[in-house]
Write a protein that holds these residues in place. Structure first.
Motif, PDB file in Angstrom:
ATOM      1  N   ARG A  26       1.049  -1.304   0.107  1.00 40.01           N
ATOM      2  CA  ARG A  26       0.468  -0.331  -0.464  1.00 40.01           C
ATOM      3  C   ARG A  26       0.740   1.221   0.007  1.00 40.01           C
ATOM      4  NH1 ARG A  26      -3.468   1.131   5.035  1.00 40.01           N
ATOM      5  NH2 ARG A  26      -1.026   0.883   6.279  1.00 40.01           N
ATOM      6  N   GLY A  27       1.772   1.460   0.458  1.00 41.37           N
ATOM      7  CA  GLY A  27       2.246   2.579   1.020  1.00 41.37           C
ATOM      8  C   GLY A  27       3.418   2.218  -0.329  1.00 41.37           C
ATOM      9  N   ALA A  28       4.047   1.672  -1.451  1.00 40.29           N
ATOM     10  CA  ALA A  28       5.056   1.457  -1.684  1.00 40.29           C
ATOM     11  C   ALA A  28       3.932   2.821  -3.441  1.00 40.29           C
ATOM     12  CB  ALA A  28       5.261   0.284  -2.736  1.00 40.29           C
ATOM     13  N   VAL A  29       2.641   1.648  -3.539  1.00 37.22           N
ATOM     14  CA  VAL A  29       1.810   2.463  -4.747  1.00 37.22           C
ATOM     15  C   VAL A  29       1.490   3.942  -4.393  1.00 37.22           C
ATOM     16  CG1 VAL A  29      -0.073   2.309  -5.766  1.00 37.22           C
ATOM     17  CG2 VAL A  29       0.863  -0.418  -5.199  1.00 37.22           C
ATOM     18  N   ARG A  30       1.724   4.049  -3.313  1.00 43.88           N
ATOM     19  CA  ARG A  30       0.099   5.264  -2.583  1.00 43.88           C
ATOM     20  C   ARG A  30       1.917   6.329  -3.086  1.00 43.88           C
ATOM     21  NH1 ARG A  30      -2.353   8.792  -3.532  1.00 43.88           N
ATOM     22  NH2 ARG A  30      -3.594   6.540  -2.951  1.00 43.88           N
ATOM     23  N   GLN A  31       2.744   6.109  -2.697  1.00 42.61           N
ATOM     24  CA  GLN A  31       3.890   6.391  -2.972  1.00 42.61           C
ATOM     25  C   GLN A  31       4.286   7.169  -4.186  1.00 42.61           C
ATOM     26  OE1 GLN A  31       8.365   5.373  -1.712  1.00 42.61           O
ATOM     27  NE2 GLN A  31       8.899   7.571  -1.057  1.00 42.61           N
ATOM     28  N   MET A  32       3.818   5.807  -4.893  1.00 37.25           N
ATOM     29  CA  MET A  32       4.436   6.437  -6.598  1.00 37.25           C
ATOM     30  C   MET A  32       3.090   6.881  -7.198  1.00 37.25           C
ATOM     31  SD  MET A  32       2.447   4.910  -9.817  1.00 37.25           S
ATOM     32  CE  MET A  32       2.983   5.443 -11.060  1.00 37.25           C
ATOM     33  N   LEU A  33       1.809   6.742  -6.414  1.00 33.63           N
ATOM     34  CA  LEU A  33       0.922   7.468  -7.260  1.00 33.63           C
ATOM     35  C   LEU A  33       1.293   9.529  -6.921  1.00 33.63           C
ATOM     36  CD1 LEU A  33      -1.596   5.634  -6.247  1.00 33.63           C
ATOM     37  CD2 LEU A  33      -1.274   5.805  -8.567  1.00 33.63           C
ATOM     38  N   ASP A  34       1.320   9.421  -5.442  1.00 31.73           N
ATOM     39  CA  ASP A  34       1.612  11.441  -4.571  1.00 31.73           C
ATOM     40  C   ASP A  34       2.714  11.731  -6.179  1.00 31.73           C
ATOM     41  OD1 ASP A  34      -0.314  10.974  -3.220  1.00 31.73           O
ATOM     42  OD2 ASP A  34       1.382   9.956  -1.890  1.00 31.73           O
ATOM     43  N   ARG A  35       3.786  10.448  -6.206  1.00 34.86           N
ATOM     44  CA  ARG A  35       4.626  11.278  -6.948  1.00 34.86           C
ATOM     45  C   ARG A  35       4.434  12.040  -8.487  1.00 34.86           C
ATOM     46  NH1 ARG A  35       7.710   7.754  -6.787  1.00 34.86           N
ATOM     47  NH2 ARG A  35       7.832   6.440  -8.737  1.00 34.86           N
ATOM     48  N   SER A  36       4.114  10.811  -8.872  1.00 41.07           N
ATOM     49  CA  SER A  36       3.770  10.608 -10.693  1.00 41.07           C
ATOM     50  C   SER A  36       2.064  10.627 -11.432  1.00 41.07           C
ATOM     51  CB  SER A  36       3.587   9.032 -11.333  1.00 41.07           C
ATOM     52  OG  SER A  36       5.610   9.416 -10.656  1.00 41.07           O
ATOM     53  N   VAL A  37       0.865  10.526 -10.169  1.00 37.46           N
ATOM     54  CA  VAL A  37      -0.315  10.927 -10.493  1.00 37.46           C
ATOM     55  C   VAL A  37      -1.098  12.335  -9.943  1.00 37.46           C
ATOM     56  CG1 VAL A  37      -2.309   9.771 -11.003  1.00 37.46           C
ATOM     57  CG2 VAL A  37      -0.605   8.805 -11.196  1.00 37.46           C
ATOM     58  N   GLU A  38      -1.636  12.165  -8.599  1.00 32.49           N
ATOM     59  CA  GLU A  38      -1.682  13.106  -8.003  1.00 32.49           C
ATOM     60  C   GLU A  38      -1.943  14.522  -8.352  1.00 32.49           C
ATOM     61  OE1 GLU A  38      -4.253  12.754  -5.756  1.00 32.49           O
ATOM     62  OE2 GLU A  38      -4.341  10.629  -6.106  1.00 32.49           O
ATOM     63  N   PRO A  39      -0.525  15.365  -8.792  1.00 33.80           N
ATOM     64  CA  PRO A  39      -0.726  16.148  -9.356  1.00 33.80           C
ATOM     65  C   PRO A  39      -1.047  17.110 -10.377  1.00 33.80           C
ATOM     66  CG  PRO A  39       1.455  15.447  -8.037  1.00 33.80           C
ATOM     67  CD  PRO A  39       0.688  14.282  -9.176  1.00 33.80           C
ATOM     68  N   TYR A  40      -1.556  15.588 -11.286  1.00 32.73           N
ATOM     69  CA  TYR A  40      -1.755  16.099 -12.437  1.00 32.73           C
ATOM     70  C   TYR A  40      -3.093  15.734 -12.708  1.00 32.73           C
ATOM     71  CZ  TYR A  40       3.113  16.267 -12.042  1.00 32.73           C
ATOM     72  OH  TYR A  40       4.538  16.468 -11.836  1.00 32.73           O
ATOM     73  N   ILE A  41      -3.731  14.882 -11.912  1.00 34.62           N
ATOM     74  CA  ILE A  41      -4.562  14.233 -12.245  1.00 34.62           C
ATOM     75  C   ILE A  41      -6.035  14.728 -12.904  1.00 34.62           C
ATOM     76  CG2 ILE A  41      -5.606  13.528  -9.580  1.00 34.62           C
ATOM     77  CD1 ILE A  41      -5.704  10.961 -13.100  1.00 34.62           C
ATOM     78  N   ALA A  42      -6.668  15.910 -11.673  1.00 34.16           N
ATOM     79  CA  ALA A  42      -7.268  16.555 -12.686  1.00 34.16           C
ATOM     80  C   ALA A  42      -7.761  17.212 -13.546  1.00 34.16           C
ATOM     81  CB  ALA A  42      -7.362  17.537 -11.256  1.00 34.16           C
ATOM     82  N   GLU A  43      -6.153  17.862 -14.108  1.00 33.96           N
ATOM     83  CA  GLU A  43      -5.792  17.749 -15.589  1.00 33.96           C
ATOM     84  C   GLU A  43      -6.264  17.153 -16.748  1.00 33.96           C
ATOM     85  OE1 GLU A  43      -2.401  20.134 -18.411  1.00 33.96           O
ATOM     86  OE2 GLU A  43      -2.241  19.401 -16.503  1.00 33.96           O
ATOM     87  N   TRP A  44      -5.762  15.889 -16.047  1.00 32.49           N
ATOM     88  CA  TRP A  44      -5.995  15.385 -17.588  1.00 32.49           C
ATOM     89  C   TRP A  44      -7.268  14.020 -17.132  1.00 32.49           C
ATOM     90  CZ3 TRP A  44      -1.661  10.766 -14.585  1.00 32.49           C
ATOM     91  CH2 TRP A  44      -0.453  10.896 -15.171  1.00 32.49           C
TER      92      TRP A  44
END
Length: 392
Positions: A26-44
């Motif tokens: 869970r922590g590894a997946v969350r870390q990756m998402l926070d880095r690579s997806v969360e900042p951009y997902i609303a725009e996508w």
């Protein structure tokens, strides 16, 4: 003994039910998402596309979440519960992203892993697990959704070859997929085929104007005299048990994933209720708001316990398809209601993409329908309860 303080984000102490390995994933997946997806997902979501989808797929592959519950061929071989926990975290970011992972791992990869020849497995699965090759799953048609047996896509023999003709609709990953698993009627029953996307006669036009799952590319599969070699067909499986086994895998991921959208919306609403002041105090201090939060929290807790129970059963080898239907029916339906209640707590801000709630709510409208509608799963449970099939 002094009891520890309750965590308002986990009042039932659900976290205590997970193993250290499950928490680590869970922590590894969350870390990756926070880095690579969360900042951009609303725009996508707003733009209706993930611009770097192939790079993102490779990052998901390097993390090990593509086909993570499958054994061998470059797959991580993790437990069903670990896969479920990962789906929850991914959908807490966006249902469209979880759809990409589910279609890749639980539909396209699982179909090849479960039903394919050894040559098909060796050819496709390692690259798909790494995210280097993206797959899709062609079952639904314009006039064959809940009733897949009525599909009109056909495959006929022509010498040693197979020739496929037909249309598939609402296929996630289709516009950028490198390979499609396609189900078609043959003289020997419904059979599955592995179709490379560069095969002449195959195309996958994108479906536009969606208001849900906008960060997930959806398309048609158009098959016009698509000629395939004899070894493109799955060698043994006949009938609907082939595609339905794959759908059951994907539905299991949805049981967990939908809770991610619910958790995200619930936590945003809880924090907003503490910060938003009206009539001289935070709106979380009003009884009606607390009732909403309490009801939302209760449904999330119950859904999580159900998902975990089903995950433990799956890991023990005792999970039936009907039990997956119970989880899909309950958890998606309740997750959608949690998102709708969260939207009311946020008021007008609830419809803004500055917050994830309306995005989760819109996405779950699709999740409610795909991999079996509410009506279908209701009738599956109804048949269990009465012994009477009511599908026709």
């Amino acid at each position: 003994m002094k009891l520890p303080a309750l965590d308002p984000a986990d009042p039932a102490g659900l976290d205590d039910l997970l193993t250290d390995d499950e928490k680590s994933i869970r922590g590894a997946v969350r870390q990756m998402l926070d880095r690579s997806v969360e900042p951009y997902i609303a725009e996508w979501f707003e733009n209706g596309a993930i611009p770097n989808v192939r790079e993102l797929a490779k990052e998901l592959g390097s993390l090990g979440v593509l086909g993570m519950h499958l054994e061998g061929y470059g797959c991580a071989g993790m437990s069903a519960t670990e896969y479920g926990v990962a789906c929850l975290e991914i959908e807490a970011t966006d249902s469209g992203l979880r759809s990409l992972v589910s279609v890749q791992g639980s539909l396209a990869m699982f179909a090849i892993w479960r039903w394919g020849s050894e040559e098909q497995k060796q050819q496709w699965l390692p690259r798909m697990a790494a995210g280097e090759t993206i797959g899709c799953f062609g079952l639904t048609e314009p006039d064959a959704g809940s009733d897949p047996a009525s599909m009109t896509t056909v495959a006929r023999r022509d010498g040693d070859d197979w020739v496929l003709n037909g249309r598939k609709m609402w296929i996630s990953n289709a516009p950028f997929a490198d390979v499609a698993v396609v189900w078609a009627h043959t003289d020997d029953g419904i059979r599955g085929f592995v179709v490379p996307a560069d095969t002449p006669g195959f195309s996958a036009p994108e479906i536009k104007h969606k208001m849900s799952l906008r960060a997930s590319a959806t398309g048609e599969l158009v098959l016009d005299d698509v000629r395939l070699p004899a070894d493109a067909v799955f060698p043994e499986v006949r009938g609907l048990k082939g595609p339905l086994a794959c759908l059951n895998e994907a539905r299991y991921g949805i049981v967990w994933g939908s809770l991610g959208a619910a958790r995200s919306s619930l936590e945003i609403a809880r924090r907003y209720s503490i910060e938003r002041v009206q009539f001289g105090k935070p709106i979380g201090a009003f009884q009606l708001t607390q009732q909403k939060l309490a009801d939302m929290s209760l449904e999330y807790i119950k859904g999580y316990l159900l998902a975990l129970h089903l995950g433990r059963r799956k890991d023990a080898g005792g999970l039936r398809p009907e039990q997956v239907s119970i989880g899909k029916l309950n958890n998606v339906r309740e997750a959608l209601e949690i998102c709708r209640a969260a939207r009311t707590i946020l008021g007008a801000n609830g419809i803004s993409l500055e917050y994830p709630v309306i995005r989760h709510q819109n996405n779950l409208e699709s999740v409610l329908t795909y991999e079996g509608t509410v009506e279908m799963h209701t009738l599956i449970l109804g048949e269990v309860l009465t012994g009477k099939a009511a599908f026709r």
